[in-house]
Design a protein around this motif. Structure first.
Motif, PDB file in Angstrom:
ATOM      1  N   ILE A   1      21.419  65.879  36.064  1.00 62.41           N
ATOM      2  CA  ILE A   1      22.028  64.572  36.293  1.00 62.41           C
ATOM      3  C   ILE A   1      23.004  64.225  35.176  1.00 62.41           C
ATOM      4  CG2 ILE A   1      21.527  62.107  36.410  1.00 62.41           C
ATOM      5  CD1 ILE A   1      18.954  62.957  37.966  1.00 62.41           C
ATOM      6  N   THR A   2      22.602  64.447  33.926  1.00 65.50           N
ATOM      7  CA  THR A   2      23.508  64.079  32.834  1.00 65.50           C
ATOM      8  C   THR A   2      24.753  64.969  32.816  1.00 65.50           C
ATOM      9  OG1 THR A   2      22.190  65.456  31.368  1.00 65.50           O
ATOM     10  CG2 THR A   2      21.775  63.099  31.297  1.00 65.50           C
TER      11      THR A   2
ATOM     12  N   GLU B   1      19.737  60.243  25.763  1.00 66.21           N
ATOM     13  CA  GLU B   1      19.788  61.484  26.545  1.00 66.21           C
ATOM     14  C   GLU B   1      21.191  62.091  26.517  1.00 66.21           C
ATOM     15  OE1 GLU B   1      17.532  63.262  28.027  1.00 66.21           O
ATOM     16  OE2 GLU B   1      15.798  61.938  27.892  1.00 66.21           O
ATOM     17  N   TYR B   2      22.178  61.228  26.734  1.00 67.26           N
ATOM     18  CA  TYR B   2      23.550  61.743  26.720  1.00 67.26           C
ATOM     19  C   TYR B   2      23.950  62.158  25.307  1.00 67.26           C
ATOM     20  CZ  TYR B   2      24.583  60.558  31.523  1.00 67.26           C
ATOM     21  OH  TYR B   2      24.588  60.527  32.890  1.00 67.26           O
TER      22      TYR B   2
ATOM     23  N   ILE C   1      18.642  56.116  27.677  1.00 70.58           N
ATOM     24  CA  ILE C   1      19.632  56.861  28.467  1.00 70.58           C
ATOM     25  C   ILE C   1      20.814  57.256  27.588  1.00 70.58           C
ATOM     26  CG2 ILE C   1      21.313  56.607  30.329  1.00 70.58           C
ATOM     27  CD1 ILE C   1      19.104  55.169  31.866  1.00 70.58           C
TER      28      ILE C   1
ATOM     29  N   ILE D   1      16.942  66.130  34.493  1.00 73.24           N
ATOM     30  CA  ILE D   1      17.762  65.278  33.621  1.00 73.24           C
ATOM     31  C   ILE D   1      19.017  66.029  33.185  1.00 73.24           C
ATOM     32  CG2 ILE D   1      17.816  64.018  31.443  1.00 73.24           C
ATOM     33  CD1 ILE D   1      14.954  63.423  31.742  1.00 73.24           C
ATOM     34  N   ASP D   2      18.851  67.323  32.867  1.00 71.36           N
ATOM     35  CA  ASP D   2      20.019  68.143  32.529  1.00 71.36           C
ATOM     36  C   ASP D   2      21.045  68.091  33.645  1.00 71.36           C
ATOM     37  OD1 ASP D   2      19.351  69.014  30.067  1.00 71.36           O
ATOM     38  OD2 ASP D   2      18.639  70.992  30.685  1.00 71.36           O
TER      39      ASP D   2
ATOM     40  N   PRO E   1      24.303  56.937  35.214  1.00 68.73           N
ATOM     41  CA  PRO E   1      23.243  56.300  34.428  1.00 68.73           C
ATOM     42  C   PRO E   1      23.779  55.581  33.187  1.00 68.73           C
ATOM     43  CG  PRO E   1      22.614  58.519  35.029  1.00 68.73           C
ATOM     44  CD  PRO E   1      24.052  58.366  35.415  1.00 68.73           C
TER      45      PRO E   1
ATOM     46  N   TRP F   1      11.288  68.322  35.214  1.00 71.96           N
ATOM     47  CA  TRP F   1      11.803  66.982  34.910  1.00 71.96           C
ATOM     48  C   TRP F   1      13.004  67.090  33.968  1.00 71.96           C
ATOM     49  CZ3 TRP F   1      12.365  62.037  35.804  1.00 71.96           C
ATOM     50  CH2 TRP F   1      12.573  61.122  34.773  1.00 71.96           C
ATOM     51  N   ASN F   2      12.836  67.887  32.912  1.00 73.49           N
ATOM     52  CA  ASN F   2      13.935  68.048  31.966  1.00 73.49           C
ATOM     53  C   ASN F   2      15.135  68.731  32.611  1.00 73.49           C
ATOM     54  OD1 ASN F   2      13.211  66.934  29.360  1.00 73.49           O
ATOM     55  ND2 ASN F   2      11.466  68.319  29.521  1.00 73.49           N
TER      56      ASN F   2
END
Ligand code: UDP
Ligand code: MG
Length: 323
Positions: A225-226, A291-292, A288, A222-223, A232, A218-219
């Motif tokens: 995608i970001t 996250e960034y 979100i 996210i890595d 997002p 999952w992480n």
């Protein structure tokens, strides 16, 4: 550090973390393939802070056969960073990262090299099917590739791991990327160059267990995608505008209704729904942004990507940080 004299034609990079059971068999198969290739080669093993006897095994192999070289990181940095360390140390005109657990069949290197000799800069090995995996893993992997395919500005090939051949040009391009969040699949795609793929069947792990669980995956997602999409972050301004517009219309309706028909007190449900809905959306957007932001913070700190404790078999032996 990029001014290495290319002493060998082919470098194989193996990130290893607790793989003592696989190493002997790995080298046996790897060497028997490499010998048939009729090139000069080296095997750069990056010990990613293994807690078992992996390092000792690797050093023994290095003493027996100096084409096996060992970079020993100061602790566990994760596969992606270990791979980057390997890229920094590899000197080959072509570089092939490969898993230590024999899930990437060494025999395929022959095909990769053939394609490279035809003039391709990146030859990636794509899995023919993921049939042997659990349906949950297949489903999540599918969803991930679909989502990132829609969001990312560079096309990220599906069902392709880090097993691939990279020409020296590509390696130099990747070494120039200073980012700490290293989503390798994405970086490899981002650099472009002349790419092609060969198909293969991915076998099960030879020995040992995988270190990837769903939380890590999952992480990792996210890595990915970001690192390769701002969607997002940006989508919320549009959601905000839409909600504002709708609220404006609703407000107009409410004002007129109040003016025409007077105050009408009931409305607990609609107020609660609106508050909870907006509160939820605001928390999601904050998350979100977080996250960034955490990734921006990670980059801004500018720490070295990895630290090397010692290295065996390299001419410029000793401590070396980020490449
Ligand atoms: N690996 C690593 N550091 C880590 C985890 C894994 O260098 O923190 C290496 C591991 O030794 C193997 C490769 O990365 O050579 C792939 O790991 P694994 O088989 O656990 O992943 P999977 O094949 O399940 O994706
Ligand atoms: Mg594996």
């Amino acid at each position: 550090m990029s001014s290495d004299i290319n002493s060998v034609e082919l470098s194989v990079i193996v990130p290893v973390y607790n793989e003592e059971l696989n190493i002997d068999y790995l080298f046996e198969r790897l060497l028997s393939v490499l010998e048939t290739l009729d090139t000069s080669y080296e095997i750069v093993c990056v010990n990613d802070g293994s807690k078992d006897n992996t390092l000792k095994c690797l050093i023994e192999h290095h003493h027996r056969n100096p084409v096996i070289k060992v970079v020993n990181l100061s602790r566990n940095f994760g596969k992606e960073v270990a791979l980057s360390a390997g890229l920094d140390y590899a000197t080959g005109a072509a570089v092939v990262p490969i898993d230590a657990d024999l899930q990437d069949p060494p025999e395929l290197i022959k095909e990769l090299v053939e394609k490279w000799r035809e003039g391709y800069d990146v030859v990636y090995a794509t899995r023919r099917s993921r049939g042997e995996e659990s349906w949950l893993k297949q489903m999540t992997a599918n969803a991930f590739y679909k989502i990132i395919g829609k969001m990312s500005r560079v096309p990220i090939p599906r069902n392709t791991g880090d097993f691939r051949l990279l020409d020296r040009r590509v390696v130099e391009a990747i070494k120039q990327m200073p980012e700490r969040t290293r989503f390798m699949k994405g970086l490899f795609a981002w650099v472009g160059f002349k790419q092609t793929s060969v198909l293969f069947d991915r076998p099960q792990r030879y020995k040992g267990t995988t270190t990837w669980n769903y939380w890590r995956l999952w992480n990792f997602a996210i890595d990915g995608i970001t690192s390769f999409s701002f969607l997002p972050l940006k989508v919320w301004s549009y959601v905000g505008v839409t909600i504002s517009l709708l609220s404006f219309l609703y407000a107009t309706f409410l004002i007129y209704r109040t003016l025409l028909y007077g105050v009408d007190l009931p409305g607990y449900a609609s107020i609660m729904v609106a508050i909870l809905f907006l509160g939820g959306i605001q928390l999601v957007t904050l998350g979100i942004i977080g996250e960034y932001l955490s990734r921006v913070y990670e980059e801004v700190k500018g720490r070295p990507l990895y630290l090397v404790r010692d290295a065996y078999g390299f001419k410029n032996n000793g401590e070396e940080g980020i490449g």
